[in-house]
Design an enzyme around this catalytic site. Sequence first.
Site, PDB file in Angstrom:
ATOM      1  N   SER A 143       0.766  -1.353  -0.026  1.00  0.00           N
ATOM      2  CA  SER A 143      -0.026  -0.030   0.023  1.00  0.00           C
ATOM      3  C   SER A 143       0.786   1.230   0.043  1.00  0.00           C
ATOM      4  CB  SER A 143      -0.832  -0.050   1.452  1.00  0.00           C
ATOM      5  OG  SER A 143      -1.516   1.310   1.340  1.00  0.00           O
ATOM      6  N   TYR A 156      -1.657  -0.754  10.312  1.00  0.00           N
ATOM      7  CA  TYR A 156      -1.778  -1.043   8.898  1.00  0.00           C
ATOM      8  C   TYR A 156      -0.532  -0.370   8.205  1.00  0.00           C
ATOM      9  CZ  TYR A 156      -3.432  -1.357   4.135  1.00  0.00           C
ATOM     10  OH  TYR A 156      -3.409  -1.427   3.035  1.00  0.00           O
TER      11      TYR A 156
END
Length: 294
Positions: A143, A156
């Site tokens: 990501s 995350y």
Amino acid sequence: MGRPEQRSVVVTGATGGIGAATALRLAGSGFDVIATARSQEKADVLIAAAAARGRALRTVVLDVAEPSSCVEAMGRIVDMTGGGAWAVVNNAGVPQAGSLEDVTDEQARHLLEVNLLGAMRICRLALPGMRLRGEGRIVNVSSGLGRVPWPLGGWYSASKHALSALTHCLRMEMAHAGVRVSLVEPGAFATAMLDRAVDDLAGADRGGAGYERSRALFTAVNQRVPGPQPVARTIEKALSSRRPKARYSVGLDARLLVPLHEVSPLWLSDRVKHTITGLPPRAPQRAGAGKRAA
């Protein structure tokens, strides 16, 4: 890019978002797709979606957070493919949004099992077949937030940052075995992941700063950004190119904002993040503070 000649590709987390878009696209491009799902019910929904598009794929029930499930499923895939899949796309992931103060040890461990340990476990189980064959592909979906740590999304970002580091190491370690390893870094795309992040924030909010603004931000972003098809196209490119890139950044925010963040001084990026999230940049002034004692 040539046709894949029915090369088998395992796609994890294939029942929604980027995973589903990738599995359906690869199936339409001639790959032998083996899509993983956490339940047979979800697998059946994906099979029906593929059939509605005139495509066929196979499924395996797999929970990447459970080592025994990974071993069993990858063993089945060895039997299904006659020696192991030609390629693996590690896409399964969870957001687990919330401040570092509010995310529990149990929640953090689960996130790391899914986003990091599970992905590398799948790689480790797939590599013997690739090494024996003398070729293979691994695509790990990270990501843009792996390079842009985001408040209320620290775990995350940490998991994706670690996945990026391990992917780069794996690329170098497997080059001599003919296994090409790529990292795909999507920016913001409309998927259920952002909806889950909103739910995470709602469940973790104990009256902390930034929660309300962050929920509104994630909701607005999910309504305005495109669907995950550009990421699926990029993953197909990484699998089909003769010389795949080590890293693919997908989306305008990932291609432009991530490099901009990396060259910006911390005080400036902190100020921008404080403004966007609504997190106060400093403690409130207390009554009487700053006055000298009599």
